[in-house]
Design a protein around this motif. Structure first.
Motif, PDB file in Angstrom:
ATOM      1  N   VAL A 346      55.280  30.078  34.204  1.00  0.00           N
ATOM      2  CA  VAL A 346      53.922  30.572  34.000  1.00  0.00           C
ATOM      3  C   VAL A 346      53.268  30.934  35.330  1.00  0.00           C
ATOM      4  N   ARG A 347      53.490  30.125  36.369  1.00  0.00           N
ATOM      5  CA  ARG A 347      52.936  30.461  37.684  1.00  0.00           C
ATOM      6  C   ARG A 347      53.556  31.744  38.235  1.00  0.00           C
ATOM      7  N   ARG A 348      54.824  31.980  37.923  1.00  0.00           N
ATOM      8  CA  ARG A 348      55.486  33.225  38.342  1.00  0.00           C
ATOM      9  C   ARG A 348      54.805  34.428  37.686  1.00  0.00           C
ATOM     10  N   TYR A 349      54.480  34.277  36.426  1.00  0.00           N
ATOM     11  CA  TYR A 349      53.765  35.342  35.717  1.00  0.00           C
ATOM     12  C   TYR A 349      52.367  35.543  36.285  1.00  0.00           C
ATOM     13  N   ILE A 350      51.673  34.450  36.582  1.00  0.00           N
ATOM     14  CA  ILE A 350      50.323  34.547  37.144  1.00  0.00           C
ATOM     15  C   ILE A 350      50.344  35.323  38.460  1.00  0.00           C
ATOM     16  N   ASP A 351      51.307  35.001  39.313  1.00  0.00           N
ATOM     17  CA  ASP A 351      51.407  35.694  40.603  1.00  0.00           C
ATOM     18  C   ASP A 351      51.712  37.178  40.405  1.00  0.00           C
ATOM     19  N   PHE A 352      52.617  37.485  39.480  1.00  0.00           N
ATOM     20  CA  PHE A 352      52.962  38.881  39.220  1.00  0.00           C
ATOM     21  C   PHE A 352      51.757  39.652  38.684  1.00  0.00           C
ATOM     22  N   ALA A 353      51.020  39.033  37.736  1.00  0.00           N
ATOM     23  CA  ALA A 353      49.845  39.682  37.155  1.00  0.00           C
ATOM     24  C   ALA A 353      48.788  39.950  38.225  1.00  0.00           C
ATOM     25  N   ALA A 354      48.557  38.976  39.101  1.00  0.00           N
ATOM     26  CA  ALA A 354      47.562  39.145  40.157  1.00  0.00           C
ATOM     27  C   ALA A 354      47.965  40.252  41.128  1.00  0.00           C
ATOM     28  N   GLU A 355      49.251  40.322  41.456  1.00  0.00           N
ATOM     29  CA  GLU A 355      49.729  41.302  42.425  1.00  0.00           C
ATOM     30  C   GLU A 355      49.670  42.720  41.871  1.00  0.00           C
ATOM     31  N   HIS A 356      49.859  42.871  40.564  1.00  0.00           N
ATOM     32  CA  HIS A 356      49.990  44.209  39.990  1.00  0.00           C
ATOM     33  C   HIS A 356      48.786  44.632  39.151  1.00  0.00           C
ATOM     34  N   GLY A 357      47.668  43.948  39.291  1.00  0.00           N
ATOM     35  CA  GLY A 357      46.429  44.448  38.708  1.00  0.00           C
ATOM     36  C   GLY A 357      46.192  44.112  37.246  1.00  0.00           C
ATOM     37  N   PHE A 358      46.852  43.105  36.726  1.00  0.00           N
ATOM     38  CA  PHE A 358      46.563  42.655  35.361  1.00  0.00           C
ATOM     39  C   PHE A 358      45.389  41.672  35.395  1.00  0.00           C
ATOM     40  N   ASP A 359      44.551  41.750  34.370  1.00  0.00           N
ATOM     41  CA  ASP A 359      43.343  40.931  34.343  1.00  0.00           C
ATOM     42  C   ASP A 359      43.576  39.552  33.738  1.00  0.00           C
ATOM     43  N   GLN A 360      44.503  39.471  32.790  1.00  0.00           N
ATOM     44  CA  GLN A 360      44.672  38.221  32.056  1.00  0.00           C
ATOM     45  C   GLN A 360      46.151  37.968  31.773  1.00  0.00           C
ATOM     46  N   LEU A 361      46.443  36.725  31.424  1.00  0.00           N
ATOM     47  CA  LEU A 361      47.798  36.332  31.056  1.00  0.00           C
ATOM     48  C   LEU A 361      47.747  35.524  29.767  1.00  0.00           C
ATOM     49  N   LEU A 362      48.533  35.949  28.789  1.00  0.00           N
ATOM     50  CA  LEU A 362      48.656  35.224  27.533  1.00  0.00           C
ATOM     51  C   LEU A 362      49.873  34.309  27.618  1.00  0.00           C
ATOM     52  N   VAL A 363      49.678  33.038  27.334  1.00  0.00           N
ATOM     53  CA  VAL A 363      50.776  32.067  27.362  1.00  0.00           C
ATOM     54  C   VAL A 363      50.968  31.514  25.957  1.00  0.00           C
ATOM     55  N   GLU A 364      52.125  31.728  25.390  1.00  0.00           N
ATOM     56  CA  GLU A 364      52.462  31.191  24.069  1.00  0.00           C
ATOM     57  C   GLU A 364      53.584  30.178  24.211  1.00  0.00           C
TER      58      GLU A 364
END
Length: 394
Positions: A346-364
């Protein structure tokens, strides 16, 4: 909405008129709606597009619990007609402004001392109708069923998913209307999140294509304080009847007068993209009542989800099965090794989202209970409070 550009006067026609059929034309004249009171006092409507039938005569009304239904023995007490044209600004969307141009007819009906009006609006790209219960002696109506019909003029091609109160997670089936029953099990999985109400039930929005290449879309608008509508098909007559999500105690809803139901809508297009571009539903929805809409805006998000769909990882923490999940101790469970919603991933996804301009992350899949796909114990173990042992991100 902005101040109307044009609003014509309302004309009132009282009983005593020689005809029990009234017609309503769309602003461009292409759509014609005929509203009829049958010999039994049943309200009915039909619709044509450029002279061709799109909805055959279809009955209207409601079945009430423990009393006479609002389906027949009506008299027309008045007809109210008006034209309307305005432009309004949506909070957000594809268009800076939307034209809201329609013709309208309200049919005032009375059954004894009970009153029920039916309001029709005709647009160039379709039409909608709804029931209006004016203030009257009866302060409430307990609805057991809605009798609204939408009778198709042919065995159209349909893009549909099964009628299901709990989920829309089905793949779409393309078939003729007459083939819906035969394909009812195509995308059905025996788990807790899927339960059809009928082998010919389908959900809205329902996309249809006639043999002549005309596209129709059946849906609803302004769904407020009323059950959502699905459609149940009589596959002998190709007639849909509204099927409302049931309530408790064998009833559908209790409405208190005065009350307006949601709109039942038919969008019409000569191309499939006409349906996509239509603003019929937005125009029939109630205007926004919020003074401050600055916080409403679209966002881009990504999710720890697709890798589970592709099989790279799993929602569940362990492969354990055939045990009592209600008493299962996840802290002692053997991890399956591919649980997706873990801290590191999940932290890997958070870092990727922040780096590439995504506003939010959905975690299921971070919460316990995903082992129970078939719902045998979900009431006891599936929650959104208790995380799996490998997830502790706030």
């Amino acid at each position: 909405m902005n101040v109307p550009i044009k609003l014509f006067a309302i004309a009132l026609v009282l009983t005593g008129c020689s005809s029990t059929t009234e017609n309503l034309l769309s602003p461009d004249g292409n759509i014609e709606i005929a509203i009829t009171l049958t010999d039994k006092g049943e309200p009915s409507y039909s619709a044509k597009y450029k002279g061709n039938d799109i909805v055959l005569p279809s009955l209207l009304g409601f079945v009430l619990k423990d009393t006479t239904s609002l389906t027949d023995n009506f008299k027309i007490t008045g007809i109210e007609r008006s034209d309307f044209n305005e432009s309004w600004t949506p909070v957000w969307g594809e268009n800076d402004s939307i034209e809201n141009c329609y013709t309208q007819m309200i049919v005032n009906l009375q059954q004894g001392d009970r009153k029920m009006d039916i309001e029709f609006r005709a647009y160039n790209d379709g039409f909608g109708f709804r029931y209006i219960f004016p203030e009257q002696t009866a302060k409430a109506f307990v609805i057991a069923d809605e009798a609204t019909q939408i009778a198709m003029a042919g065995d159209h091609t349909a893009w549909w998913i099964p009628g299901d109160y709990d989920t829309q997670e089905y793949e779409y089936t393309t078939s003729r209307l007459s083939e819906i029953r035969a394909h009812a099990d195509d995308n059905f999985m025996d788990n807790a999140s899927q339960q059809r109400f009928s082998p010919t039930g389908v959900q809205t929005a329902l996309m249809l294509k006639t043999n002549d290449g005309l596209y129709l879309n059946l849906h609803e608008a302004a769904l407020v304080d009323f059950p959502a509508m699905s459609l149940e098909l009589n596959d002998t007559t190709m007639t849909f009847k509204s099927h409302l999500t049931p309530g408790q105690g064998g009833t559908i809803a209790t409405i208190h007068t005065p009350f307006k139901t949601p709109w039942r809508t038919v969008t019409v297009g000569e191309k499939a993209t006409d349906i996509l571009a239509s603003n019929l539903i937005l125009n029939l929805n109630d205007p926004c009542v919020l003074d401050d809409v600055s916080w409403i805006h679209p966002t881009k998000y990504m999710g720890v989800w697709w890798e589970m769909i592709t099989g790279k990882s799993s929602w569940s923490y362990t492969w354990a099965d055939n045990f009592d999940l209600a008493t299962f101790d996840y802290s002692k469970a053997k991890p399956n090794g591919i649980h997706g919603a873990n801290n590191e991933n999940v932290r890997r996804y958070i870092d990727f989202a922040a780096e590439h301009g995504f506003d939010q992350l959905l975690v299921e899949g971070w919460n316990i209970g995903w082992e129970d796909w078939f719902g045998k114990e979900k009431d006891y173990v599936f929650d959104f409070v208790t995380p799996y042992p490998d997830f502790d991100i706030a």
